[in-house]
Write an enzyme that holds these catalytic residues in place. Structure first.
Site, PDB file in Angstrom:
ATOM      1  N   ARG A  89       0.836  -1.204   0.000  1.00 19.71           N
ATOM      2  CA  ARG A  89       0.000   0.000   0.000  1.00 19.71           C
ATOM      3  C   ARG A  89       0.869   1.251   0.000  1.00 19.71           C
ATOM      4  O   ARG A  89       0.519   2.278  -0.567  1.00 19.71           O
ATOM      5  CB  ARG A  89      -0.924  -0.001   1.207  1.00 19.71           C
ATOM      6  CG  ARG A  89      -1.959  -1.102   1.168  1.00 19.71           C
ATOM      7  CD  ARG A  89      -2.846  -1.054   2.382  1.00 19.71           C
ATOM      8  NE  ARG A  89      -3.824  -2.133   2.404  1.00 19.71           N
ATOM      9  CZ  ARG A  89      -3.635  -3.298   2.989  1.00 19.71           C
ATOM     10  NH1 ARG A  89      -2.496  -3.549   3.600  1.00 19.71           N
ATOM     11  NH2 ARG A  89      -4.578  -4.210   2.984  1.00 19.71           N
ATOM     12  N   ASP A 149      -9.831  -4.607   8.491  1.00 19.38           N
ATOM     13  CA  ASP A 149      -8.901  -5.581   9.093  1.00 19.38           C
ATOM     14  C   ASP A 149      -9.502  -6.156  10.382  1.00 19.38           C
ATOM     15  O   ASP A 149      -9.359  -7.352  10.665  1.00 19.38           O
ATOM     16  CB  ASP A 149      -7.561  -4.897   9.416  1.00 19.38           C
ATOM     17  CG  ASP A 149      -7.076  -4.076   8.251  1.00 19.38           C
ATOM     18  OD1 ASP A 149      -6.071  -4.419   7.628  1.00 19.38           O
ATOM     19  OD2 ASP A 149      -7.734  -3.061   7.946  1.00 19.38           O
ATOM     20  N   ARG A 152     -11.954  -8.683   9.351  1.00 17.77           N
ATOM     21  CA  ARG A 152     -11.284  -9.926   8.922  1.00 17.77           C
ATOM     22  C   ARG A 152     -10.824 -10.718  10.145  1.00 17.77           C
ATOM     23  O   ARG A 152     -10.950 -11.946  10.205  1.00 17.77           O
ATOM     24  CB  ARG A 152     -10.069  -9.584   8.045  1.00 17.77           C
ATOM     25  CG  ARG A 152     -10.450  -9.106   6.653  1.00 17.77           C
ATOM     26  CD  ARG A 152      -9.254  -8.547   5.900  1.00 17.77           C
ATOM     27  NE  ARG A 152      -9.586  -8.245   4.516  1.00 17.77           N
ATOM     28  CZ  ARG A 152      -8.936  -7.343   3.767  1.00 17.77           C
ATOM     29  NH1 ARG A 152      -7.934  -6.641   4.278  1.00 17.77           N
ATOM     30  NH2 ARG A 152      -9.294  -7.140   2.519  1.00 17.77           N
ATOM     31  N   HIS A 176      -3.151   0.642   8.433  1.00 20.28           N
ATOM     32  CA  HIS A 176      -3.897  -0.308   7.592  1.00 20.28           C
ATOM     33  C   HIS A 176      -2.860  -0.828   6.602  1.00 20.28           C
ATOM     34  O   HIS A 176      -2.668  -0.263   5.532  1.00 20.28           O
ATOM     35  CB  HIS A 176      -5.049   0.413   6.879  1.00 20.28           C
ATOM     36  CG  HIS A 176      -5.692  -0.419   5.794  1.00 20.28           C
ATOM     37  ND1 HIS A 176      -6.304  -1.619   6.026  1.00 20.28           N
ATOM     38  CD2 HIS A 176      -5.800  -0.212   4.459  1.00 20.28           C
ATOM     39  CE1 HIS A 176      -6.765  -2.117   4.895  1.00 20.28           C
ATOM     40  NE2 HIS A 176      -6.466  -1.277   3.920  1.00 20.28           N
TER      41      HIS A 176
HETATM   42  N1  LIG Z   1      -8.879   1.354   2.785  1.00 19.45           N
HETATM   43  C1  LIG Z   1      -9.254   0.143   2.412  1.00 19.45           C
HETATM   44  O1  LIG Z   1      -9.623  -0.696   3.258  1.00 19.45           O
HETATM   45  C2  LIG Z   1      -9.211  -0.207   0.944  1.00 19.45           C
HETATM   46  C3  LIG Z   1      -9.671  -1.473   0.487  1.00 19.45           C
HETATM   47  C4  LIG Z   1      -9.638  -1.727  -0.889  1.00 19.45           C
HETATM   48  C5  LIG Z   1      -9.124  -0.774  -1.764  1.00 19.45           C
HETATM   49  N2  LIG Z   1      -8.666   0.420  -1.264  1.00 19.45           N
HETATM   50  C6  LIG Z   1      -8.103   1.450  -2.129  1.00 19.45           C
HETATM   51  O2  LIG Z   1      -9.156   2.129  -2.805  1.00 19.45           O
HETATM   52  C7  LIG Z   1      -8.621   2.736  -3.977  1.00 19.45           C
HETATM   53  C8  LIG Z   1      -9.526   2.419  -5.154  1.00 19.45           C
HETATM   54  O3  LIG Z   1      -9.469   1.037  -5.476  1.00 19.45           O
HETATM   55  P1  LIG Z   1     -10.319   0.458  -6.694  1.00 19.45           P
HETATM   56  O4  LIG Z   1     -10.122  -1.006  -6.684  1.00 19.45           O
HETATM   57  O5  LIG Z   1     -11.689   1.032  -6.669  1.00 19.45           O
HETATM   58  O6  LIG Z   1      -9.533   1.108  -7.934  1.00 19.45           O
HETATM   59  P2  LIG Z   1     -10.116   1.375  -9.395  1.00 19.45           P
HETATM   60  O7  LIG Z   1      -8.932   1.569 -10.273  1.00 19.45           O
HETATM   61  O8  LIG Z   1     -11.109   0.341  -9.755  1.00 19.45           O
HETATM   62  O9  LIG Z   1     -10.900   2.768  -9.243  1.00 19.45           O
HETATM   63  C9  LIG Z   1     -10.274   3.980  -9.021  1.00 19.45           C
HETATM   64  C10 LIG Z   1     -11.114   5.044  -9.686  1.00 19.45           C
HETATM   65  O10 LIG Z   1     -10.534   6.323  -9.367  1.00 19.45           O
HETATM   66  C11 LIG Z   1     -10.711   7.141 -10.506  1.00 19.45           C
HETATM   67  N3  LIG Z   1      -9.790   8.274 -10.444  1.00 19.45           N
HETATM   68  C12 LIG Z   1      -8.454   8.283 -10.621  1.00 19.45           C
HETATM   69  N4  LIG Z   1      -7.982   9.531 -10.471  1.00 19.45           N
HETATM   70  C13 LIG Z   1      -9.031  10.322 -10.171  1.00 19.45           C
HETATM   71  C14 LIG Z   1      -9.183  11.702  -9.900  1.00 19.45           C
HETATM   72  N5  LIG Z   1      -8.139  12.543  -9.912  1.00 19.45           N
HETATM   73  N6  LIG Z   1     -10.424  12.175  -9.653  1.00 19.45           N
HETATM   74  C15 LIG Z   1     -11.500  11.358  -9.663  1.00 19.45           C
HETATM   75  N7  LIG Z   1     -11.416  10.048  -9.912  1.00 19.45           N
HETATM   76  C16 LIG Z   1     -10.204   9.531 -10.168  1.00 19.45           C
HETATM   77  C17 LIG Z   1     -10.449   6.198 -11.686  1.00 19.45           C
HETATM   78  O11 LIG Z   1     -10.986   6.714 -12.901  1.00 19.45           O
HETATM   79  C18 LIG Z   1     -11.145   4.922 -11.204  1.00 19.45           C
HETATM   80  O12 LIG Z   1     -12.490   4.844 -11.655  1.00 19.45           O
HETATM   81  C19 LIG Z   1      -7.190   2.198  -4.120  1.00 19.45           C
HETATM   82  O13 LIG Z   1      -6.263   3.139  -3.644  1.00 19.45           O
HETATM   83  C20 LIG Z   1      -7.199   0.960  -3.241  1.00 19.45           C
HETATM   84  O14 LIG Z   1      -5.897   0.617  -2.789  1.00 19.45           O
HETATM   85  C21 LIG Z   1      -8.714   0.718   0.046  1.00 19.45           C
END
Ligand SMILES: NC(=O)c1ccc[n+]([C@@H]2O[C@H](COP(=O)([O-])OP(=O)(O)OC[C@H]3O[C@@H](n4cnc5c(N)ncnc54)[C@H](O)[C@@H]3O)[C@@H](O)[C@H]2O)c1
Length: 315
Positions: A89, A149, A152, A176
């Site tokens: 991450r 987490d 989980r 995280h």
């Molecule tokens: N915190 C958590 O528990 C957790 C869990 C899973 C995923 N995540 C994180 O969530 C984030 C998204 O994951 P995902 O699988 O949905 O990714 P994804 O690639 O499917 O979606 C990301 C989206 O963000 C958009 N995007 C990119 N830049 C942008 C901007 N400047 N303005 C607006 N939109 C923008 C993209 O077009 C895309 O649709 C990642 O950073 C991932 O690591 C966090």
């Protein structure tokens, strides 16, 4: 004046759109707006979700732009790059700090009267960045942190002990990510401390190896899911629905969200997860329990990992 049941989701990718799907079925929101740099994607997701409205509680779902933030009660940021297989991450940091700064600037140009949940990784670092960029009271910008987490952890403990996960109380705190900490000292099942529960039900105490195995699986869950299917989105979406409920319904729920430590466990200048009372103000109160010496040391190491990253980013 915020509309108390309006939620704006920024980032309509796997996590943002799945959260939209979870949220629309929950009945928590009356309006859900999806914003994405890829406008067509946001429109497509909104259209698809709307086709399920016949089966869901009433809610207005649409794609929109940043003006929609002006009266939102809650803004959830899931926009950004995601982990590639094998990538930690923290490797994501440079790419996502830039996106986070742009998005927070768009939000703060339109409102100062809402709660933000950061989800994009590395979530603790980006929660810190969003707090710094906005200048808002820190209680109103929180990260989804280790809510997933902790879920989980509870799931794996529930399988181990063969009880409903809802009867398991257990917290993962700190980053995280790879340095997160299992609070074994706070783990109990229906009020019975974990070790005692195992002794009572299995007639033996679970070994240190068994406990370490459970925690390794919690910590490495995201890697396993990403290796298998490319992304994680169901579990996190349900965790987000839980946090959303605590905020919109002013629940005072205890959740391990990412927050700014302010002397808690002698930590400061960093965002990480600790159990906190969450309500419509965001963080209402941080709960500090008597952790063991080893847990406190692990928490301090986790904070240092995050501080090292924070020191290297440009705000
Ligand atoms: N915190 C958590 O528990 C957790 C869990 C899973 C995923 N995540 C994180 O969530 C984030 C998204 O994951 P995902 O699988 O949905 O990714 P994804 O690639 O499917 O979606 C990301 C989206 O963000 C958009 N995007 C990119 N830049 C942008 C901007 N400047 N303005 C607006 N939109 C923008 C993209 O077009 C895309 O649709 C990642 O950073 C991932 O690591 C966090």
């Amino acid at each position: 004046m915020p509309n108390p049941r309006k939620v704006v989701i920024i980032g309509a990718g796997a996590v943002g759109s799945t959260f939209g799907y979870t949220l629309m079925q929950s009945g928590l929101a009356r309006e859900i707006v999806l914003i994405d740099i890829d406008k067509e994607r946001a429109q497509g997701e909104a259209m698809d979700l709307n086709h399920g409205l016949f089966f869901a509680p009433p809610v207005d779902i649409r794609a929109g732009d940043y003006d929609e933030c002006a009266d939102a009660a809650l803004i959830v940021i899931t926009a950004g790059a995601k982990q590639n297989p094998g990538e930690s991450r923290l490797d994501l940091v440079q790419r996502n700090v830039k996106i986070c700064k742009q998005i927070v600037a768009e939000i703060t140009a339109r409102t100062s009267d809402t709660v933000i949940i950061m989800v994009t990784n590395p979530v603790d670092v980006l929660t810190y960045v969003a707090q710094e960029i906005s200048g808002w009271p820190q209680n109103r910008i929180i990260g989804s942190g280790t809510v997933l987490d902790s879920a989980r952890f509870r799931y794996l403990l529930s399988s181990h002990c063969r009880v409903d996960p809802r009867n398991v109380h257990a917290y993962v705190i700190g980053e995280h990510g790879d340095s997160e900490v299992a609070c074994w000292s706070m783990t109990h099942i229906a009020g019975v401390p974990m070790r005692q529960f195992c002794r009572l039900t299995c007639k033996r105490q679970c070994s240190d190896e068994e406990r370490a195995g459970i925690f390794d699986e919690v910590r490495d869950s995201a890697y396993h899911v990403i290796e298998s299917k490319g992304a994680t989105y169901y579990g996190v979406s349900m965790a987000l629905e839980r946090i959303t409920g605590a905020i919109l319904r002013d629940e005072n729920s205890v959740l391990t969200v990412s927050l700014r430590a302010d002397g808690h466990y002698d930590l400061e200048g960093v965002c990480l997860s600790l159990p906190a009372v969450v309500n419509q103000t965001g963080i209402h109160r941080i709960i500090t329990a008597d952790l063991t010496h080893a847990e406190q040391e692990a928490l301090r190491r986790s904070a240092n990992v995050l501080k090292d990253i924070i020191d290297r980013i440009e705000l």
